[in-house]
Design a protein around this motif. Structure first.
Motif, PDB file in Angstrom:
ATOM      1  N   ARG A   1     -21.474   3.406   2.416  1.00  0.00           N
ATOM      2  CA  ARG A   1     -21.015   2.058   2.113  1.00  0.00           C
ATOM      3  C   ARG A   1     -19.638   1.827   1.837  1.00  0.00           C
ATOM      4  N   LEU A   2     -18.826   2.456   2.996  1.00  0.00           N
ATOM      5  CA  LEU A   2     -17.483   2.300   3.192  1.00  0.00           C
ATOM      6  C   LEU A   2     -17.117   1.254   4.202  1.00  0.00           C
ATOM      7  N   GLN A   3     -15.952   0.510   4.192  1.00  0.00           N
ATOM      8  CA  GLN A   3     -15.475  -0.537   5.281  1.00  0.00           C
ATOM      9  C   GLN A   3     -14.744   0.279   6.213  1.00  0.00           C
ATOM     10  N   LEU A   4     -15.096   0.828   7.339  1.00  0.00           N
ATOM     11  CA  LEU A   4     -14.253   1.422   8.463  1.00  0.00           C
ATOM     12  C   LEU A   4     -13.754   0.285   9.487  1.00  0.00           C
ATOM     13  N   ARG A   5     -12.406   0.035   9.149  1.00  0.00           N
ATOM     14  CA  ARG A   5     -11.734  -0.646  10.154  1.00  0.00           C
ATOM     15  C   ARG A   5     -10.969  -0.278  11.200  1.00  0.00           C
ATOM     16  N   TYR A   6     -10.914  -0.928  12.061  1.00  0.00           N
ATOM     17  CA  TYR A   6     -10.231  -0.479  13.302  1.00  0.00           C
ATOM     18  C   TYR A   6      -9.170  -1.464  14.067  1.00  0.00           C
ATOM     19  N   VAL A   7      -7.914  -1.223  14.399  1.00  0.00           N
ATOM     20  CA  VAL A   7      -7.091  -2.045  14.663  1.00  0.00           C
ATOM     21  C   VAL A   7      -6.698  -1.633  16.277  1.00  0.00           C
TER      22      VAL A   7
ATOM     23  N   GLY B   1     -14.410   1.510  -1.164  1.00  0.00           N
ATOM     24  CA  GLY B   1     -13.217   0.608  -0.531  1.00  0.00           C
ATOM     25  C   GLY B   1     -13.358   0.755   0.830  1.00  0.00           C
ATOM     26  N   LYS B   2     -12.457   1.130   1.468  1.00  0.00           N
ATOM     27  CA  LYS B   2     -12.189   1.143   3.014  1.00  0.00           C
ATOM     28  C   LYS B   2     -11.113   2.258   3.659  1.00  0.00           C
ATOM     29  N   VAL B   3     -11.441   2.417   5.050  1.00  0.00           N
ATOM     30  CA  VAL B   3     -10.708   3.401   5.753  1.00  0.00           C
ATOM     31  C   VAL B   3     -10.264   2.586   6.874  1.00  0.00           C
ATOM     32  N   LEU B   4      -8.881   2.344   7.251  1.00  0.00           N
ATOM     33  CA  LEU B   4      -8.187   1.658   8.306  1.00  0.00           C
ATOM     34  C   LEU B   4      -7.733   2.674   9.482  1.00  0.00           C
ATOM     35  N   ILE B   5      -7.893   2.339  10.675  1.00  0.00           N
ATOM     36  CA  ILE B   5      -7.509   3.253  11.697  1.00  0.00           C
ATOM     37  C   ILE B   5      -6.585   2.112  12.653  1.00  0.00           C
ATOM     38  N   GLY B   6      -5.278   2.641  13.170  1.00  0.00           N
ATOM     39  CA  GLY B   6      -4.282   1.897  13.804  1.00  0.00           C
ATOM     40  C   GLY B   6      -3.309   2.487  14.296  1.00  0.00           C
ATOM     41  N   CYS B   7      -2.215   1.778  14.918  1.00  0.00           N
ATOM     42  CA  CYS B   7      -1.116   2.494  15.404  1.00  0.00           C
ATOM     43  C   CYS B   7       0.273   1.536  15.074  1.00  0.00           C
TER      44      CYS B   7
END
Length: 573
Positions: free
Chosen positions: A288-294, A325-331
């Protein structure tokens, strides 16, 4: 008259006597002067003789000291003149040549060396010609090693008077070196044997684990009630922990054995990030975590497989240590490179642990050694692969608020367009699709459970146990498969990749292929990556497999429309 003459003669005699006396006196004075001069010269000669004696004494002492040094040294030394005749030798030389004092004056070629030193005379002539020292390692018939060095023999005025040969015993150093070489070969063989054993053990263990994973997925659809579901979740967590341990043990073993090699290429970073986001979507949903990707429009230069492994470990770690909470992946664009970053809102890392986390078996906040936290090798693998690829790994963290891990990768100036996403960085939900799926696996239990799972999702399924039977089925089938799910290691002469190639040629159009394998050796991973296939490692969880199948079926069915380049729809924090 006679008396008078006698008087004159007497006077003449007297006068002559006086003259002679004066001459005698003058001569006597001269003799006295000469005596004094002789005494002075004698004194000077005595002084010179004393000085000469002192000089001779000093030279005698110096000569004795030099001779004592030469006779005391254990370095065999041989002095030769310009004709390469022996002028002098030290007693230690007899360890190499059967020399006696009477050999002084004999030519070098007359000596019988105990070593097979065929180049000795030629090297000596070479030193006389160009005045450059010549070094060579030689071995005696007794197995004793020497470093033979030939130098020009120069006088004080710089004139070449011959050559000097020295023989230094390096037997102990040579034996130590040989022992180290043998130890290294033994260690290399042990590493290779260990790698083969771990790869074989990993493959054999992944087969029953895959069966357990499929059974767990099927049971999760069948059982009802909170208690039963809790048990299913516990089984799922245990399977995940075992799989993670297998992966990390094999990864660290391959790196230690030196079997991991970088294959650098240029590719769009967005493709890699999208695959990882899709892979971890199920894991984040489970927690139940928010995995966000840019999405990112940049192209980078690296090894896609090894970089993917680094990012997979970092994302897995972020999900593991983030409770909510969340995990964010980006550059981020940097000067000359791209910083690929993984942000999380997890437990964070204390400042004292920021460097130690990259050590093997070091874990943050896991004193009880929970299985779900793995072995503590993930970040160590990231660091080692980063060193191999030349990528710098950064970390910063605030305890209780979260962490940021970043990998600096070289940027390629040519940009690759990123696919369009929603404003929040998430992907549109996939429409459920069904299709004809061909399963190729030599394990009957895995094959049967895969068939049950996929039929339960509404797919039409056919199975084959090897490449030959799969080709025979395609030849006779009226309906061609929409997707092929194959093991990598198949019985017979064809593996999954070779079978895929022949099946695609026989079907005569593009068919997506998933290679589901328990062989995660470097050679297998390279082979799969080079042949336009999606690789899933056994054991794969049913939901992750279903998600990958849906994504591939949607890609085949979707009509690709022109897309506008996306710069950065979401900014990293």
């Amino acid at each position: 008259h006679n008396l008078e003459i006698s008087g004159e003669e007497q006077r003449a005699v007297n006068e002559e006597a006086l003259s002679v006396n004066e001459e005698f006196q003058s001569t006597n004075e001269e003799l006295l002067t000469s005596k004094e001069e002789l005494q002075s010269l004698n004194e000077e000669l005595t002084a010179l003789n004393s000085q000469l004696q002192e000089t001779l004494d000093r030279q005698r002492v110096t000569s004795n000291d030099l001779q004592n040094v030469l006779y005391s040294t254990d370095v065999a030394t041989l002095f030769l003149d310009t004709k390469l005749n022996i002028r002098f030798f030290t007693p230690a030389t007899t360890a190499l040549f059967n020399l006696i004092p009477g050999d002084v004056g004999r030519p070098l070629t007359d000596l019988k060396s105990l070593s097979a030193d065929q180049e000795l005379s030629a090297d000596a002539h070479k030193v006389l010609e160009n005045l450059d020292a010549v070094d060579r390692e030689i071995e005696t018939t007794k197995g004793v090693w020497f470093v033979r060095r030939i130098l020009p023999y120069l006088a004080d005025d710089g004139k070449v008077e011959g050559v000097v040969l020295t023989f230094t015993d390096v037997s102990e150093r040579k034996q130590i070196k040989q022992a180290l070489e043998e130890a290294r070969h033994v260690a290399d063989r042990a590493n290779v044997a260990k790698s083969r054993f771990l790869a074989a053990a990993s493959h054999d263990l992944r087969q029953p684990l895959q069966t357990l994973a499929l059974l767990q997925g099927l049971l999760a659809k069948q059982v009802e009630g909170p208690k039963a579901q809790q048990l299913i979740v516990r089984v799922d967590e245990t399977l995940g922990a075992m799989t993670g341990m297998l992966n990390t043990l094999l990864d660290i073993n391959q790196i230690e054995a030196g079997t991991v090699r970088a294959h650098i290429s240029t590719f769009p970073v967005n493709d890699l990030l999208e695959e990882l986001r899709a892979e971890f979507a199920y894991h984040s949903d489970t927690k139940r975590l928010q995995l966000r990707y840019v999405p990112c429009s940049l192209a980078i230069t690296s090894d896609p497989q090894l970089l993917e492994q680094m990012l997979r470990n970092l994302i897995s770690n972020a999900l593991k240590y983030t409770g909510d909470g969340k995990v964010l992946i980006g550059c981020r664009r940097r000067k000359g490179h791209v910083s690929i970053e993984i942000w999380d809102s997890g437990v964070g890392i204390a400042a004292d642990d920021l460097q130690a986390i990259f050590d093997e078996y070091h874990q943050v906040d896991n004193a009880a050694r929970e299985r779900s936290r793995g072995l503590g090798l993930g970040l160590s693998i990231v660091k080692r692969l980063g060193d191999l690829l030349g990528h710098v790994v950064h970390v910063r963290s605030v305890p209780g608020k979260g962490s940021v891990f970043a990998i600096d990768v070289a940027q390629q100036l040519d940009q690759a367009g990123a696919p369009e996403d929603k404003a929040d960085g998430s992907r549109p939900a996939l429409e459920h699709r069904t299709g004809n799926i061909l399963i190729i696996d030599d394990d009957p239990e895995v094959r049967e459970l895969l068939e049950i799972l996929l039929k339960g999702d509404g797919h039409h399924v056919e199975t084959a146990h090897d490449g030959i039977s799969a080709l025979e089925f395609i030849k006779q089938a009226k309906t061609k498969p929409d997707l092929i799910l194959s093991d990598y290691n198949l019985p017979g002469k064809m593996n999954g990749i070779q079978t895929k190639g022949k099946l695609r040629r026989q079907i005569d159009h593009y068919v997506p292929v998933i290679i589901l394998t328990g062989d995660i050796s470097t050679a297998a991973l390279r082979d799969i990556a080079d042949h336009d296939c999606v690789q899933l490692n056994k054991p794969v969880k049913p939901k992750a497999l279903s998600h990958t199948i849906q994504r591939l079926l949607s890609q085949v069915a979707r009509v690709v429309e022109p897309q506008n380049p996306v710069s950065e729809p979401e900014k990293l924090p």
